[in-house]
Design a protein around this motif. Sequence first.
Motif, PDB file in Angstrom:
ATOM      1  N   LYS A  11       0.811  -1.222   0.000  1.00  0.00           N
ATOM      2  CA  LYS A  11       0.000   0.000   0.000  1.00  0.00           C
ATOM      3  C   LYS A  11       0.843   1.271   0.000  1.00  0.00           C
ATOM      4  N   ASP A  12       2.149   1.175   0.236  1.00  0.00           N
ATOM      5  CA  ASP A  12       2.989   2.376   0.407  1.00  0.00           C
ATOM      6  C   ASP A  12       3.428   2.928  -0.941  1.00  0.00           C
ATOM      7  N   THR A  13       2.453   3.341  -1.737  1.00  0.00           N
ATOM      8  CA  THR A  13       2.768   3.852  -3.079  1.00  0.00           C
ATOM      9  C   THR A  13       3.315   5.274  -3.041  1.00  0.00           C
ATOM     10  N   ASP A  14       3.180   5.953  -1.913  1.00  0.00           N
ATOM     11  CA  ASP A  14       3.701   7.321  -1.810  1.00  0.00           C
ATOM     12  C   ASP A  14       4.957   7.397  -0.949  1.00  0.00           C
ATOM     13  N   THR A  15       5.547   6.243  -0.630  1.00  0.00           N
ATOM     14  CA  THR A  15       6.761   6.191   0.180  1.00  0.00           C
ATOM     15  C   THR A  15       7.978   6.058  -0.733  1.00  0.00           C
ATOM     16  N   ARG A  58       9.551   2.659  -2.300  1.00  0.00           N
ATOM     17  CA  ARG A  58       8.523   1.619  -2.391  1.00  0.00           C
ATOM     18  C   ARG A  58       7.402   2.010  -3.353  1.00  0.00           C
ATOM     19  N   CYS A  59       7.644   3.030  -4.137  1.00  0.00           N
ATOM     20  CA  CYS A  59       6.590   3.550  -5.016  1.00  0.00           C
ATOM     21  C   CYS A  59       6.154   2.513  -6.052  1.00  0.00           C
ATOM     22  N   PHE A  60       7.100   1.723  -6.551  1.00  0.00           N
ATOM     23  CA  PHE A  60       6.800   0.776  -7.609  1.00  0.00           C
ATOM     24  C   PHE A  60       6.619  -0.642  -7.089  1.00  0.00           C
ATOM     25  N   LEU A  61       6.568  -0.822  -5.785  1.00  0.00           N
ATOM     26  CA  LEU A  61       6.431  -2.165  -5.233  1.00  0.00           C
ATOM     27  C   LEU A  61       5.060  -2.749  -5.545  1.00  0.00           C
ATOM     28  N   LYS A  62       4.014  -1.928  -5.504  1.00  0.00           N
ATOM     29  CA  LYS A  62       2.667  -2.400  -5.853  1.00  0.00           C
ATOM     30  C   LYS A  62       2.633  -2.899  -7.299  1.00  0.00           C
ATOM     31  N   HIS A  63       3.221  -2.128  -8.210  1.00  0.00           N
ATOM     32  CA  HIS A  63       3.271  -2.536  -9.612  1.00  0.00           C
ATOM     33  C   HIS A  63       4.029  -3.844  -9.776  1.00  0.00           C
ATOM     34  N   THR A  64       5.126  -4.005  -9.044  1.00  0.00           N
ATOM     35  CA  THR A  64       5.931  -5.229  -9.139  1.00  0.00           C
ATOM     36  C   THR A  64       5.139  -6.441  -8.678  1.00  0.00           C
ATOM     37  N   ILE A  65       4.428  -6.313  -7.553  1.00  0.00           N
ATOM     38  CA  ILE A  65       3.660  -7.447  -7.033  1.00  0.00           C
ATOM     39  C   ILE A  65       2.489  -7.767  -7.945  1.00  0.00           C
ATOM     40  N   ASP A  66       1.814  -6.745  -8.457  1.00  0.00           N
ATOM     41  CA  ASP A  66       0.687  -6.994  -9.370  1.00  0.00           C
ATOM     42  C   ASP A  66       1.162  -7.701 -10.637  1.00  0.00           C
ATOM     43  N   MET A  67       2.282  -7.260 -11.195  1.00  0.00           N
ATOM     44  CA  MET A  67       2.811  -7.912 -12.392  1.00  0.00           C
ATOM     45  C   MET A  67       3.270  -9.333 -12.087  1.00  0.00           C
ATOM     46  N   LEU A  68       3.810  -9.535 -10.895  1.00  0.00           N
ATOM     47  CA  LEU A  68       4.215 -10.882 -10.491  1.00  0.00           C
ATOM     48  C   LEU A  68       3.020 -11.815 -10.438  1.00  0.00           C
ATOM     49  N   GLN A  69       1.930 -11.380  -9.807  1.00  0.00           N
ATOM     50  CA  GLN A  69       0.750 -12.235  -9.645  1.00  0.00           C
ATOM     51  C   GLN A  69       0.051 -12.486 -10.985  1.00  0.00           C
ATOM     52  N   ILE A  70       0.101 -11.499 -11.885  1.00  0.00           N
ATOM     53  CA  ILE A  70      -0.508 -11.692 -13.202  1.00  0.00           C
ATOM     54  C   ILE A  70       0.355 -12.611 -14.069  1.00  0.00           C
ATOM     55  N   GLN A  71       1.659 -12.375 -14.071  1.00  0.00           N
ATOM     56  CA  GLN A  71       2.554 -13.136 -14.948  1.00  0.00           C
ATOM     57  C   GLN A  71       2.692 -14.581 -14.512  1.00  0.00           C
ATOM     58  N   PHE A  72       2.810 -14.815 -13.203  1.00  0.00           N
ATOM     59  CA  PHE A  72       3.022 -16.174 -12.706  1.00  0.00           C
ATOM     60  C   PHE A  72       1.739 -16.845 -12.235  1.00  0.00           C
ATOM     61  N   GLN A  73       0.615 -16.153 -12.369  1.00  0.00           N
ATOM     62  CA  GLN A  73      -0.685 -16.717 -12.002  1.00  0.00           C
ATOM     63  C   GLN A  73      -0.660 -17.252 -10.563  1.00  0.00           C
ATOM     64  N   CYS A  74      -0.314 -16.338  -9.649  1.00  0.00           N
ATOM     65  CA  CYS A  74      -0.203 -16.689  -8.251  1.00  0.00           C
ATOM     66  C   CYS A  74      -0.850 -15.599  -7.416  1.00  0.00           C
ATOM     67  N   CYS A  75      -0.958 -15.837  -6.113  1.00  0.00           N
ATOM     68  CA  CYS A  75      -1.577 -14.857  -5.234  1.00  0.00           C
ATOM     69  C   CYS A  75      -0.990 -14.994  -3.841  1.00  0.00           C
TER      70      CYS A  75
END
Length: 360
Positions: free
Chosen positions: A142-146, A149-166
């Motif tokens: 959630k720390d998109t304004d820190t 860690r600004c791009f950490l949300k994008h990294t996790i979302d792309m990880l879960q989409i690309q590897f089909q995981c959660c």
Amino acid sequence: MAVLKVTFSKTKRDKLAQVLWFLNWVSVVTGMILLSLGLFLKVEILQWQQLMSKREFHSVPNMLISVGLIACGINFVGGKICYDCVDTNKFLRWKLLMLPYIICTFFFTFCLLVGALMCYSIRNDLEESLFVGLHDALRHYKDTDTPGRCFLKHTIDMLQIQFQCCGNSGFQDWFYIQWVSNHYLDMSRAEVVNQLRSNVEGKYLTDSVPFSCCNPSSPRPCIQHQVTNSSAHFNYDYQMEELNVWRRGCRQALLEYYTQIMQSIGLTVLIIWLFELSVLTGVRYLQTAMENVLRQGNPDSESDGWLLENSFAETARYNFNIIKNLGKCYQVDDDPNIDVPSTIQHELDNVPPKQIPVPS
């Protein structure tokens, strides 16, 4: 007694030199392959490095890159040596460098074996690093304004989409962390305020998951909120129905992905190691056979080649004695009863005494 002695005629020596010249150039290509594998692995690790707690996994790609560069250089020199070994006069230029070259090549092949073993032994450390790293990454989703860690949300979302995981181990991991920032919570709603107050740490915890956990092949719209509440959705049973969010954890997905890469690279490096070992064996036979030709003085005569001039036990004992006595030549013995050679003693006795000037 020589180990694995083989007798070579003039024709066989020339054919051996020609084959080794070709194999050394093939080894230059394998060195480029090692370099490419190291660069590929380094890029793959850098891609998801934010999700790892440890940073020492670069030792494997760094070793592959280094070994690949060394392979290109050392096999280029080896090809030139083998090409000149057809002519006895040209071999004389390399005679003193052959043994150091073989020793360096031996340590190079040993590094290849170490690199292959590292590819197979890194799995446990990688699993632990992913477990801790993903756990920390989910907490900061959630720390998109820190800063940092600004791009950490994008990294996790792309990880879960690309590897089909959660989540880390599964989608339930999202239930125990606040993944929605307070900036996007409507504090005017009583249910939001009650949810924050009900938690000891003041966190907004719900049975919800991010959108990137949704399975796009599911026939029904994604149920990402109130996942465990069967009454909140029509014709939905949390216990019986197959959910339309990914069940596999991202740690397992990433671990399987990296393990597959490491095993493929490790197998390739092992094959290259066996190939380099065979080339090194051939170069050793060529070296000993050519040296025996020089001793005989007839370049057209037959000569013996071997891996070791003496047995393994004798060679090990000889090298051990060299290491043990290496520093003795620099030691000074203060024993007065030591025997000094007569010539040296005669020169010492005839040294004139130093004249000390007497002041007038």
